[in-house]
Design a protein around this motif. Structure first.
Motif, PDB file in Angstrom:
ATOM      1  N   THR A  88       0.835  -1.204   0.000  1.00  0.00           N
ATOM      2  CA  THR A  88       0.000   0.000   0.000  1.00  0.00           C
ATOM      3  C   THR A  88       0.865   1.247   0.000  1.00  0.00           C
ATOM      4  OG1 THR A  88      -1.531  -1.255   1.416  1.00  0.00           O
ATOM      5  CG2 THR A  88      -1.968   1.094   1.122  1.00  0.00           C
ATOM      6  N   VAL A  89       1.910   1.247   0.813  1.00  0.00           N
ATOM      7  CA  VAL A  89       2.815   2.393   0.875  1.00  0.00           C
ATOM      8  C   VAL A  89       3.420   2.677  -0.499  1.00  0.00           C
ATOM      9  CG1 VAL A  89       4.988   3.243   1.839  1.00  0.00           C
ATOM     10  CG2 VAL A  89       3.315   2.112   3.323  1.00  0.00           C
ATOM     11  N   ASN A  90       3.892   1.629  -1.173  1.00  0.00           N
ATOM     12  CA  ASN A  90       4.480   1.817  -2.500  1.00  0.00           C
ATOM     13  C   ASN A  90       3.478   2.378  -3.508  1.00  0.00           C
ATOM     14  OD1 ASN A  90       7.194   1.207  -2.187  1.00  0.00           O
ATOM     15  ND2 ASN A  90       6.938  -0.965  -2.631  1.00  0.00           N
ATOM     16  N   GLN A  91       2.200   2.051  -3.312  1.00  0.00           N
ATOM     17  CA  GLN A  91       1.177   2.539  -4.226  1.00  0.00           C
ATOM     18  C   GLN A  91       0.747   3.977  -3.931  1.00  0.00           C
ATOM     19  OE1 GLN A  91       0.098   0.558  -6.881  1.00  0.00           O
ATOM     20  NE2 GLN A  91       1.774  -0.713  -6.125  1.00  0.00           N
ATOM     21  N   LYS A  92       0.752   4.356  -2.656  1.00  0.00           N
ATOM     22  CA  LYS A  92       0.093   5.607  -2.269  1.00  0.00           C
ATOM     23  C   LYS A  92       0.999   6.694  -1.697  1.00  0.00           C
ATOM     24  CE  LYS A  92      -4.395   3.409  -1.332  1.00  0.00           C
ATOM     25  NZ  LYS A  92      -5.475   3.233  -0.327  1.00  0.00           N
ATOM     26  N   ALA A  93       2.188   6.326  -1.222  1.00  0.00           N
ATOM     27  CA  ALA A  93       3.011   7.312  -0.510  1.00  0.00           C
ATOM     28  C   ALA A  93       3.521   8.424  -1.413  1.00  0.00           C
ATOM     29  CB  ALA A  93       4.181   6.621   0.180  1.00  0.00           C
ATOM     30  N   LYS A  94       3.493   8.220  -2.706  1.00  0.00           N
ATOM     31  CA  LYS A  94       3.900   9.288  -3.631  1.00  0.00           C
ATOM     32  C   LYS A  94       2.880  10.414  -3.676  1.00  0.00           C
ATOM     33  CE  LYS A  94       1.888   7.089  -7.758  1.00  0.00           C
ATOM     34  NZ  LYS A  94       1.227   5.974  -6.990  1.00  0.00           N
ATOM     35  N   ASP A  95       1.643  10.105  -3.276  1.00  0.00           N
ATOM     36  CA  ASP A  95       0.567  11.095  -3.346  1.00  0.00           C
ATOM     37  C   ASP A  95       0.386  11.872  -2.047  1.00  0.00           C
ATOM     38  OD1 ASP A  95      -0.071  10.243  -5.969  1.00  0.00           O
ATOM     39  OD2 ASP A  95      -1.211   8.559  -5.139  1.00  0.00           O
ATOM     40  N   GLU A  99      -0.539   6.693   6.664  1.00  0.00           N
ATOM     41  CA  GLU A  99      -0.444   6.249   8.050  1.00  0.00           C
ATOM     42  C   GLU A  99      -0.290   4.732   8.094  1.00  0.00           C
ATOM     43  OE1 GLU A  99      -2.781   6.683  12.354  1.00  0.00           O
ATOM     44  OE2 GLU A  99      -3.602   7.603  10.537  1.00  0.00           O
ATOM     45  N   VAL A 100       0.657   4.249   8.881  1.00  0.00           N
ATOM     46  CA  VAL A 100       0.979   2.823   8.899  1.00  0.00           C
ATOM     47  C   VAL A 100       1.112   2.322  10.335  1.00  0.00           C
ATOM     48  CG1 VAL A 100       2.164   2.893   6.669  1.00  0.00           C
ATOM     49  CG2 VAL A 100       3.465   3.285   8.770  1.00  0.00           C
ATOM     50  N   ASP A 101       1.154   1.020  10.456  1.00  0.00           N
ATOM     51  CA  ASP A 101       1.429   0.359  11.727  1.00  0.00           C
ATOM     52  C   ASP A 101       2.828   0.753  12.213  1.00  0.00           C
ATOM     53  OD1 ASP A 101       2.531  -2.013  13.391  1.00  0.00           O
ATOM     54  OD2 ASP A 101       0.414  -2.540  13.215  1.00  0.00           O
ATOM     55  N   GLY A 102       2.986   0.877  13.519  1.00  0.00           N
ATOM     56  CA  GLY A 102       4.277   1.254  14.084  1.00  0.00           C
ATOM     57  C   GLY A 102       5.390   0.299  13.731  1.00  0.00           C
ATOM     58  N   ARG A 103       5.044  -0.971  13.457  1.00  0.00           N
ATOM     59  CA  ARG A 103       6.075  -1.940  13.095  1.00  0.00           C
ATOM     60  C   ARG A 103       6.661  -1.661  11.717  1.00  0.00           C
ATOM     61  NH1 ARG A 103       2.411  -7.048  14.719  1.00  0.00           N
ATOM     62  NH2 ARG A 103       0.866  -5.515  14.019  1.00  0.00           N
ATOM     63  N   ILE A 104       5.920  -1.009  10.856  1.00  0.00           N
ATOM     64  CA  ILE A 104       6.481  -0.571   9.577  1.00  0.00           C
ATOM     65  C   ILE A 104       7.436   0.597   9.799  1.00  0.00           C
ATOM     66  CG2 ILE A 104       5.917   0.605   7.416  1.00  0.00           C
ATOM     67  CD1 ILE A 104       3.526  -1.203   7.119  1.00  0.00           C
ATOM     68  N   ILE A 105       7.044   1.530  10.643  1.00  0.00           N
ATOM     69  CA  ILE A 105       7.935   2.639  10.977  1.00  0.00           C
ATOM     70  C   ILE A 105       9.242   2.109  11.552  1.00  0.00           C
ATOM     71  CG2 ILE A 105       8.260   4.666  12.436  1.00  0.00           C
ATOM     72  CD1 ILE A 105       6.256   5.147  10.208  1.00  0.00           C
ATOM     73  N   ASP A 106       9.136   1.156  12.471  1.00  0.00           N
ATOM     74  CA  ASP A 106      10.342   0.588  13.095  1.00  0.00           C
ATOM     75  C   ASP A 106      11.257  -0.051  12.050  1.00  0.00           C
ATOM     76  OD1 ASP A 106       9.385   1.382  15.557  1.00  0.00           O
ATOM     77  OD2 ASP A 106       8.582  -0.596  16.093  1.00  0.00           O
ATOM     78  N   VAL A 176       4.359   7.667   6.336  1.00  0.00           N
ATOM     79  CA  VAL A 176       5.445   7.513   5.373  1.00  0.00           C
ATOM     80  C   VAL A 176       5.065   8.276   4.112  1.00  0.00           C
ATOM     81  CG1 VAL A 176       6.834   5.896   4.027  1.00  0.00           C
ATOM     82  CG2 VAL A 176       5.965   5.228   6.281  1.00  0.00           C
ATOM     83  N   PHE A 177       6.026   9.042   3.581  1.00  0.00           N
ATOM     84  CA  PHE A 177       5.792   9.821   2.365  1.00  0.00           C
ATOM     85  C   PHE A 177       7.017   9.721   1.463  1.00  0.00           C
ATOM     86  CE2 PHE A 177       6.389  14.105   0.324  1.00  0.00           C
ATOM     87  CZ  PHE A 177       5.407  13.967  -0.651  1.00  0.00           C
ATOM     88  N   PHE A 178       6.782   9.622   0.144  1.00  0.00           N
ATOM     89  CA  PHE A 178       7.862   9.611  -0.842  1.00  0.00           C
ATOM     90  C   PHE A 178       7.980  11.009  -1.462  1.00  0.00           C
ATOM     91  CE2 PHE A 178       6.948   4.880  -2.014  1.00  0.00           C
ATOM     92  CZ  PHE A 178       7.439   4.491  -0.785  1.00  0.00           C
ATOM     93  N   ALA A 179       9.089  11.686  -1.213  1.00  0.00           N
ATOM     94  CA  ALA A 179       9.320  12.988  -1.836  1.00  0.00           C
ATOM     95  C   ALA A 179       9.602  12.848  -3.328  1.00  0.00           C
ATOM     96  CB  ALA A 179      10.475  13.700  -1.145  1.00  0.00           C
ATOM     97  N   ASP A 180      10.020  11.664  -3.754  1.00  0.00           N
ATOM     98  CA  ASP A 180      10.211  11.325  -5.163  1.00  0.00           C
ATOM     99  C   ASP A 180       9.094  10.372  -5.552  1.00  0.00           C
ATOM    100  OD1 ASP A 180      10.924  10.302  -7.633  1.00  0.00           O
ATOM    101  OD2 ASP A 180      12.997   9.882  -7.084  1.00  0.00           O
TER     102      ASP A 180
END
Length: 351
Positions: A88-95, A99-106, A176-180
């Protein structure tokens, strides 16, 4: 990117019960084991000492469920209903921030640490390049006669989008956000080891006092073989020389992990040449320094990261790194199957 290692987890009960009381015999733990194939896209085996088959089955279900949570969270290839995972992050973080589970942040924060440790040799933001190699491997598997490499022009274009600076993590908001917008995450070099470490720590606190866990060959041990407080686990490290019938080494450990990277199981062939799945970020091509690297250390996540990093480094650079990493040892096997050990590795080897 996944690591492969074959393990020898033989656990014969050798402790004599002579002189033990009836109560001690009654409560003595026994060896149980099970295997499964459906998490982290790999074969897994768990050996543990428990009080009964029923208790072991109950504990295995808890272990499996916990590991499955990580498997789904860290999956970059598919989505799961009701779950925001790395796919999901790979699909949406460019936009915008996701918000994700803390285990992804870790995991992503750990990936940044690994990037610094490895000097960029292991990069979780390398997905734009790795997806091109993944597509070529998949196409080769479906049609080996027409197997081909990804074009260098495409690889170079993709390499313009691998900067760690463009991975924006907000730990307070868990986003999580992708600046690129063309950047993609690929956590294959660290995710399995990180998950194994977290779940094994939890299992040691909540399920078993002694276990040896192999998740796709990423081996984590705690307690003792026979649950006897003294007998170390015996782990066999697979030999990159596939024509050999012997393990590369048998090591005795507890409270440690063994992780390997190699070119001898996951590869595809183009014009008679084998191309492995571990891609060197400097060349954008499969690494060619070694046939295999194995690491022993006290953290399965670190072992996962180091084995990939060392596979992408020259021997001199790799030796410097491992000798300066506390509680870590390594063995390298070059393309001619010559073996080199770090200064403390041979202390673990048994006949």
């Amino acid at each position: 990117m996944k690591k492969v290692i074959s393990v020898c987890l033989s656990v014969l009960l050798t402790v004599s019960l002579f002189g033990c009381s009836a109560d001690v015999i009654k409560t003595k733990k026994e060896r149980f084991s099970t295997s499964f194939l459906d998490l982290f896209d790999t074969a897994s085996t768990i050996i543990a000492y428990d009080t009964s088959q029923q208790d072991f089955d109950n504990h295995i279900k808890q272990f499996y469920d916990k590991l499955e949570e990580y498997d789904h969270l860290y999956d970059i290839y598919k989505s799961y209903e009701g779950l925001t995972n790395l796919y999901t992050v790979n699909q949406k973080a460019k936009d915008g921030p996701v918000e994700v589970d803390g285990r992804i942040i870790d995991l992503l924060e750990y990936g940044k640490d690994v990037y610094d440790l490895s000097g960029g040799k292991t990069n979780i933001c390398f997905g734009s390049v790795l997806v091109l190699w993944h597509e070529s491997r998949s196409a080769a598997a479906d049609n080996p006669e027409n197997a081909s490499l990804p074009g260098m022009e495409k690889l170079n274009d993709a390499a313009d989008h691998i900067s760690m600076d463009n991975l924006i993590i907000d730990k307070e908001k868990n986003t999580v956000f992708f600046a690129d917008s063309e950047m993609r995450l690929d956590v294959g070099a660290i995710a399995k080891g990180y998950a194994v470490e977290q779940v094994c720590r939890w299992a040691e606190e909540n399920l078993w006092s002694s276990a040896a866990v192999s998740i796709g060959g990423n081996v984590c041990t705690f307690g003792y073989k026979n649950d006897d407080g003294k007998t170390l686990w015996n782990i066999g490290i697979e030999n990159p020389d596939t024509e050999s019938d012997d393990y590369l080494a048998n090591v005795k450990i507890t409270g440690l992990s063994v992780v390997s990277s190699g070119d001898y199981q996951r590869y595809f062939t183009v014009d008679g040449k084998k191309y492995c799945h571990i891609i060197n970020p400097d060349t954008l091509m499969p690494a060619e320094y070694f046939s295999g690297v194995s690491v022993i250390c006290d953290d399965s996540a670190l072992g996962d990261a180091l084995s990939t990093t060392l596979f992408n480094m020259s021997m001199d650079d790799g030796l410097k790194l491992i000798e300066n990493t506390p509680n870590a040892e390594a063995v390298w096997v070059d393309k001619n199957y010559n073996v080199t050990y770090s200064s403390g590795f041979e202390e673990y080897i048994t006949d």
